[in-house]
Design a protein around this motif. Sequence first.
Motif, PDB file in Angstrom:
ATOM      1  N   ASN A 333       1.000  -1.214   0.091  1.00 58.35           N
ATOM      2  CA  ASN A 333       0.003   0.041   0.027  1.00 58.35           C
ATOM      3  C   ASN A 333       0.801   1.259   0.065  1.00 58.35           C
ATOM      4  O   ASN A 333       0.287   2.527   0.282  1.00 58.35           O
ATOM      5  CB  ASN A 333      -0.985  -0.024   1.247  1.00 58.35           C
ATOM      6  CG  ASN A 333      -1.910  -1.010   1.027  1.00 58.35           C
ATOM      7  OD1 ASN A 333      -3.035  -0.741  -0.111  1.00 58.35           O
ATOM      8  ND2 ASN A 333      -2.174  -2.067   2.033  1.00 58.35           N
ATOM      9  N   ARG A 334       2.031   1.072  -0.378  1.00 59.50           N
ATOM     10  CA  ARG A 334       2.832   2.541  -0.557  1.00 59.50           C
ATOM     11  C   ARG A 334       2.338   3.237  -1.406  1.00 59.50           C
ATOM     12  O   ARG A 334       2.009   2.824  -2.586  1.00 59.50           O
ATOM     13  CB  ARG A 334       4.516   1.867  -0.985  1.00 59.50           C
ATOM     14  CG  ARG A 334       5.217   1.261   0.517  1.00 59.50           C
ATOM     15  CD  ARG A 334       6.521   0.959   0.023  1.00 59.50           C
ATOM     16  NE  ARG A 334       6.380  -0.311  -0.939  1.00 59.50           N
ATOM     17  CZ  ARG A 334       7.521  -0.664  -1.494  1.00 59.50           C
ATOM     18  NH1 ARG A 334       8.853  -0.072  -1.424  1.00 59.50           N
ATOM     19  NH2 ARG A 334       7.418  -1.249  -2.724  1.00 59.50           N
ATOM     20  N   SER A 335       2.859   4.515  -1.261  1.00 52.10           N
ATOM     21  CA  SER A 335       2.162   5.512  -2.559  1.00 52.10           C
ATOM     22  C   SER A 335       3.180   5.278  -3.719  1.00 52.10           C
ATOM     23  O   SER A 335       4.464   4.946  -3.554  1.00 52.10           O
ATOM     24  CB  SER A 335       2.375   6.867  -1.960  1.00 52.10           C
ATOM     25  OG  SER A 335       3.600   7.199  -1.646  1.00 52.10           O
ATOM     26  N   ALA A 336       3.018   5.650  -4.803  1.00 53.09           N
ATOM     27  CA  ALA A 336       3.678   5.480  -6.349  1.00 53.09           C
ATOM     28  C   ALA A 336       4.961   6.183  -5.601  1.00 53.09           C
ATOM     29  O   ALA A 336       6.158   5.880  -6.097  1.00 53.09           O
ATOM     30  CB  ALA A 336       3.130   6.127  -7.106  1.00 53.09           C
ATOM     31  N   ASP A 341      10.694   6.216  -5.013  1.00 52.67           N
ATOM     32  CA  ASP A 341      11.830   6.790  -4.242  1.00 52.67           C
ATOM     33  C   ASP A 341      13.043   5.526  -3.827  1.00 52.67           C
ATOM     34  O   ASP A 341      13.902   5.716  -3.931  1.00 52.67           O
ATOM     35  CB  ASP A 341      11.412   7.467  -2.862  1.00 52.67           C
ATOM     36  CG  ASP A 341      10.950   8.720  -2.986  1.00 52.67           C
ATOM     37  OD1 ASP A 341      11.188   9.267  -4.385  1.00 52.67           O
ATOM     38  OD2 ASP A 341      10.614   9.524  -2.362  1.00 52.67           O
ATOM     39  N   TRP A 342      12.073   4.434  -3.374  1.00 56.66           N
ATOM     40  CA  TRP A 342      12.981   3.272  -3.096  1.00 56.66           C
ATOM     41  C   TRP A 342      13.578   2.802  -4.141  1.00 56.66           C
ATOM     42  O   TRP A 342      15.061   2.552  -4.365  1.00 56.66           O
ATOM     43  CB  TRP A 342      11.957   2.090  -2.762  1.00 56.66           C
ATOM     44  CG  TRP A 342      12.802   0.784  -2.085  1.00 56.66           C
ATOM     45  CD1 TRP A 342      13.374   0.907  -0.855  1.00 56.66           C
ATOM     46  CD2 TRP A 342      13.454   0.027  -2.990  1.00 56.66           C
ATOM     47  NE1 TRP A 342      14.356  -0.222  -0.598  1.00 56.66           N
ATOM     48  CE2 TRP A 342      14.378  -0.981  -1.748  1.00 56.66           C
ATOM     49  CE3 TRP A 342      13.402  -0.599  -3.985  1.00 56.66           C
ATOM     50  CZ2 TRP A 342      14.876  -2.141  -2.429  1.00 56.66           C
ATOM     51  CZ3 TRP A 342      13.914  -1.535  -4.561  1.00 56.66           C
ATOM     52  CH2 TRP A 342      14.950  -2.340  -3.809  1.00 56.66           C
ATOM     53  N   LEU A 343      13.103   2.742  -5.480  1.00 64.67           N
ATOM     54  CA  LEU A 343      13.801   2.190  -6.639  1.00 64.67           C
ATOM     55  C   LEU A 343      14.944   2.872  -7.100  1.00 64.67           C
ATOM     56  O   LEU A 343      15.889   2.509  -7.404  1.00 64.67           O
ATOM     57  CB  LEU A 343      12.644   2.084  -7.804  1.00 64.67           C
ATOM     58  CG  LEU A 343      11.559   1.007  -7.623  1.00 64.67           C
ATOM     59  CD1 LEU A 343      10.339   1.331  -8.523  1.00 64.67           C
ATOM     60  CD2 LEU A 343      12.153  -0.482  -7.693  1.00 64.67           C
ATOM     61  N   THR A 344      14.727   4.537  -6.977  1.00 62.74           N
ATOM     62  CA  THR A 344      15.594   5.370  -7.428  1.00 62.74           C
ATOM     63  C   THR A 344      16.874   5.238  -6.563  1.00 62.74           C
ATOM     64  O   THR A 344      18.186   5.231  -6.775  1.00 62.74           O
ATOM     65  CB  THR A 344      15.159   6.654  -7.539  1.00 62.74           C
ATOM     66  OG1 THR A 344      13.885   6.905  -8.166  1.00 62.74           O
ATOM     67  CG2 THR A 344      16.238   7.841  -7.841  1.00 62.74           C
TER      68      THR A 344
END
Length: 352
Positions: A333-336, A341-344
């Motif tokens: 349920n994390r926001s996009a 941010d995590w991926l970046t």
Amino acid sequence: MNFALSIEKNARHLLNEETPLQTVMEEAQRLTAQHFSLHSSCGGTKGRHWRMQLYVPIYVSSFCVNQCLYCGFRSPHSIQRKHLSVEETVGESQYLLQRGFKSQLIVAGESPKVSSTYLAEIIRHLRLIDVVPSIEVAPMSVEQYEEIVAGGCHGITLFQETFDRTLYAKYHPAGPKSSYEWRVHALERAAEAGMPRIGYGVLLGLAEPQRELITMMEHAAKMTAKYPDRTFAFSLPRIHEGPTGFAIPYQVTDELFVRMYCALRIVFPKAELVLSTRETPELRNRLASLCITQISAESSTEPGGYVLNTQKKSDSAKQSGGNFNGQFLITDNRSAEEIADWLTQYGHDVQW
Ligand code: SF4
């Protein structure tokens, strides 16, 4: 050794518990970086970063004439059903586009309301506002797919659910979906109609998972040979919780799940591997660092779940309260923005 035998042998080796998972993961990560990195310096054996496409589903209709035993949308399940007009769908799409999502997947149950003409009209509108639309809907004829492709459809996702014919008949007791043959050849018809991107999937939990994966690989291998100009994609949706009364017959552990995705990468190095929000943030992060190239975010599985349903933000509360009108439960349920941010921070090039 013929082609099918070599796929089976390779896959069996990768799926065998005696083959160290660490070795399989490292090879999957190396191949993903090699084929999906935007920067050549990251594409060598030490690279572990690549471009990651975010996408979002838009559920346009929860009406469905089928009775898939594992699905919350199945007829005659008592849920509040909704069908979006073209205008309502464009409204959902515009909202998501403003949030940054260009890659949008139109999803619907099987119903006379969801015709190829309706879908083609939606797709034409979405193309006009610079969205890249794909579909995940019931199987259609070549002519119907041609109408949708002519509208500007970028791709199709169609899960066979299970390749085991006996179990397929058991899980799909009525409705048009009970025809195994019509469904199993749908992606060939879509390819014949000119669909640029062809997406396979099996619903993990319904049948023996290793056999399912190998059969899907064999089907896809024939198609990649016949249509080398297309993009191929795979997803492995996993059932975590079925509707009341449905017990999941084949549980798939996280370790096997990771191994299966990595095996797909090794057998199909250039294929898009797609992961949905059914899985936990921790597992999605782990897979995103190994082999996934397309990942959904902030998904609502209810028609109108982004704009029309202004209580969207309380989806998870509704889900746990048993008042849920979606197809399956969202676990991440994390926001996009949080996901991006995590991926970046991990090092991926995130594309919206
Ligand atoms: S899985 Fe798809 S076809 Fe089956 S009942 Fe659910 S929405 Fe309908």
